[in-house]
Design a protein around this motif. Sequence first.
Motif, PDB file in Angstrom:
ATOM      1  N   PRO A  65      30.646  24.210  37.157  1.00 11.45           N
ATOM      2  CA  PRO A  65      30.967  22.989  36.412  1.00 11.45           C
ATOM      3  C   PRO A  65      31.249  23.331  34.940  1.00 11.45           C
ATOM      4  O   PRO A  65      30.684  22.729  34.047  1.00 11.45           O
ATOM      5  CB  PRO A  65      29.707  22.138  36.579  1.00 11.45           C
ATOM      6  N   TYR A  66      32.088  24.344  34.741  1.00 12.10           N
ATOM      7  CA  TYR A  66      32.538  24.760  33.398  1.00 12.10           C
ATOM      8  C   TYR A  66      31.429  25.395  32.562  1.00 12.10           C
ATOM      9  O   TYR A  66      31.473  25.318  31.331  1.00 12.10           O
ATOM     10  CB  TYR A  66      33.153  23.564  32.636  1.00 12.10           C
ATOM     11  N   ARG A  77      38.884  13.685  29.982  1.00 12.33           N
ATOM     12  CA  ARG A  77      39.785  13.104  30.992  1.00 12.33           C
ATOM     13  C   ARG A  77      41.050  12.478  30.418  1.00 12.33           C
ATOM     14  O   ARG A  77      41.034  11.925  29.321  1.00 12.33           O
ATOM     15  CB  ARG A  77      39.019  12.040  31.786  1.00 12.33           C
ATOM     16  N   LEU A 101      40.846  16.301  34.530  1.00 12.26           N
ATOM     17  CA  LEU A 101      39.638  16.650  33.777  1.00 12.26           C
ATOM     18  C   LEU A 101      39.766  18.070  33.230  1.00 12.26           C
ATOM     19  O   LEU A 101      40.099  18.998  33.977  1.00 12.26           O
ATOM     20  CB  LEU A 101      38.404  16.543  34.683  1.00 12.26           C
ATOM     21  N   HIS A 102      39.468  18.222  31.923  1.00 11.29           N
ATOM     22  CA  HIS A 102      39.367  19.545  31.301  1.00 11.29           C
ATOM     23  C   HIS A 102      40.586  20.439  31.559  1.00 11.29           C
ATOM     24  O   HIS A 102      40.454  21.632  31.846  1.00 11.29           O
ATOM     25  CB  HIS A 102      38.082  20.248  31.759  1.00 11.29           C
ATOM     26  N   HIS A 176      32.243  24.272  26.516  1.00 11.09           N
ATOM     27  CA  HIS A 176      31.429  23.570  27.511  1.00 11.09           C
ATOM     28  C   HIS A 176      30.110  24.278  27.797  1.00 11.09           C
ATOM     29  O   HIS A 176      29.753  24.501  28.958  1.00 11.09           O
ATOM     30  CB  HIS A 176      32.237  23.380  28.793  1.00 11.09           C
ATOM     31  N   TYR A 178      26.268  24.556  28.419  1.00  8.95           N
ATOM     32  CA  TYR A 178      25.169  23.719  28.912  1.00  8.95           C
ATOM     33  C   TYR A 178      23.892  24.233  28.244  1.00  8.95           C
ATOM     34  O   TYR A 178      23.453  25.343  28.525  1.00  8.95           O
ATOM     35  CB  TYR A 178      25.010  23.881  30.432  1.00  8.95           C
ATOM     36  N   LEU A 208      35.347   6.980  34.658  1.00  6.98           N
ATOM     37  CA  LEU A 208      34.911   7.582  33.382  1.00  6.98           C
ATOM     38  C   LEU A 208      36.051   7.708  32.364  1.00  6.98           C
ATOM     39  O   LEU A 208      36.053   8.580  31.504  1.00  6.98           O
ATOM     40  CB  LEU A 208      34.199   8.930  33.593  1.00  6.98           C
ATOM     41  N   ASP A 248      27.194  10.393  29.920  1.00  9.53           N
ATOM     42  CA  ASP A 248      28.412  11.201  30.060  1.00  9.53           C
ATOM     43  C   ASP A 248      29.491  10.453  29.291  1.00  9.53           C
ATOM     44  O   ASP A 248      30.442   9.942  29.864  1.00  9.53           O
ATOM     45  CB  ASP A 248      28.770  11.361  31.545  1.00  9.53           C
ATOM     46  N   GLN A 286      31.086  14.416  23.069  1.00 10.33           N
ATOM     47  CA  GLN A 286      30.715  14.047  24.433  1.00 10.33           C
ATOM     48  C   GLN A 286      29.309  14.563  24.680  1.00 10.33           C
ATOM     49  O   GLN A 286      29.056  15.762  24.609  1.00 10.33           O
ATOM     50  CB  GLN A 286      31.685  14.679  25.451  1.00 10.33           C
ATOM     51  N   TYR A 288      26.810  14.872  27.582  1.00  5.40           N
ATOM     52  CA  TYR A 288      26.761  14.839  29.050  1.00  5.40           C
ATOM     53  C   TYR A 288      25.380  15.371  29.455  1.00  5.40           C
ATOM     54  O   TYR A 288      25.018  16.497  29.077  1.00  5.40           O
ATOM     55  CB  TYR A 288      27.901  15.712  29.603  1.00  5.40           C
ATOM     56  N   PHE A 292      25.591  15.912  37.186  1.00 10.63           N
ATOM     57  CA  PHE A 292      26.145  16.337  38.472  1.00 10.63           C
ATOM     58  C   PHE A 292      25.627  17.705  38.919  1.00 10.63           C
ATOM     59  O   PHE A 292      26.081  18.241  39.926  1.00 10.63           O
ATOM     60  CB  PHE A 292      27.681  16.286  38.424  1.00 10.63           C
ATOM     61  N   GLU A 314      29.860  18.271  23.511  1.00  6.84           N
ATOM     62  CA  GLU A 314      31.226  18.784  23.369  1.00  6.84           C
ATOM     63  C   GLU A 314      31.927  18.064  22.222  1.00  6.84           C
ATOM     64  O   GLU A 314      32.211  16.872  22.318  1.00  6.84           O
ATOM     65  CB  GLU A 314      31.993  18.558  24.678  1.00  6.84           C
TER      66      GLU A 314
END
Length: 348
Positions: A65-66, A77, A101-102, A176, A178, A208, A248, A286, A288, A292, A314
Amino acid sequence: MKTLFGKLADGTEIHSWALENGGTRLKVLSWGGIVQSLEIPDRHGRHANVCLGFDAIEDYVARTPYFGALIGRYGNRIGDGRFTLDGEAHQVDVNDGVNSLHGGATGFDRQVWYVEPFTEGSDVGLRLRRTSADKEMGYPGTLAVQVTYTLTEQGDWRIDYEATTDRATVVNLTSHVYWNLAGESGGSVEDHELTIAAARYTPVDAGLIPTGELAEVSGTPFDFRETRTIGRDLRAGHVQQVRAQGYDHNWVLDKGVTAEPVHVATLRDPGSGRTLEIATDQPGLQFYSGNFLDGTLVGTGGRAYRQGDALCLETQHFPDSPNQPAFPSTVLRPGQTYRTTTVHSFGS
Ligand code: BGC
């Protein structure tokens, strides 16, 4: 220091570059410009890797997920993957339901970057370069991109993005990572404390995509102007949270677009004492909350990542800006240089 990280199925070698300065240790891959590991000390001087990631290139190629990746050409998005620029309609790659997305299925996060190390005064860093061909993932214009990762004497991690184009296009680059300041296998980040200097955010529809409204955070779970824990209102049941399975959303930074990076957010893990401060020249952030992550990916520490085990912050232009004339523009034209900077400072 450069080492072989692994090989792609076609034999392409992917390298890992290790940098250290001011107590911060960074490992970056030539695949996706991925920050594979970022180590900082806690209040007792004990280092831990505070970024989610994998040990093997195969894991990044198979499904991620990046984690830690450079995101382009358009972070976040674009509704239906469509926009019109100077009267011409463009369709970019759709990879998130009906939306893009991305940057699409093969965005900058899944490309090989040319990496060059540098030392400048007391700074050390890496320059990452690639040219994105006209129509790559549907985006107009040949885009020449340079991203510079710098570790300063103070241990700050600074990102400078630059891009030029030979045809009008849209650009929104971001990173991105985390974060889990307790360490990448530290489990839930619900007790991390967060502050965001934003009185408004951009509410989204079921896909979203921003509705276009700039809503006040006041009196809602989105109010991070005063420091609060991520967990405090995570289950408040606000319709916007239900839609995103948590946070998110894009926060509309009070400072707007600025010439220089301005401090906009602080994250703190009370357990370790580690802090992250973010300064940017961008208008949006962003946040998030790792909604997910579902326990099906096992990271560098050999532990599975579950929902809420990390968060992303982000820095960016607002999602779907190419379709929202009232949002700050993401258009880049020939002769202009896209330039933006985000600085991550650490403490404990
Ligand atoms: C987005 C999430 C998305 C995640 C990728 C974030 O930047 O805001 O909606 O699921 O990236 O896993």
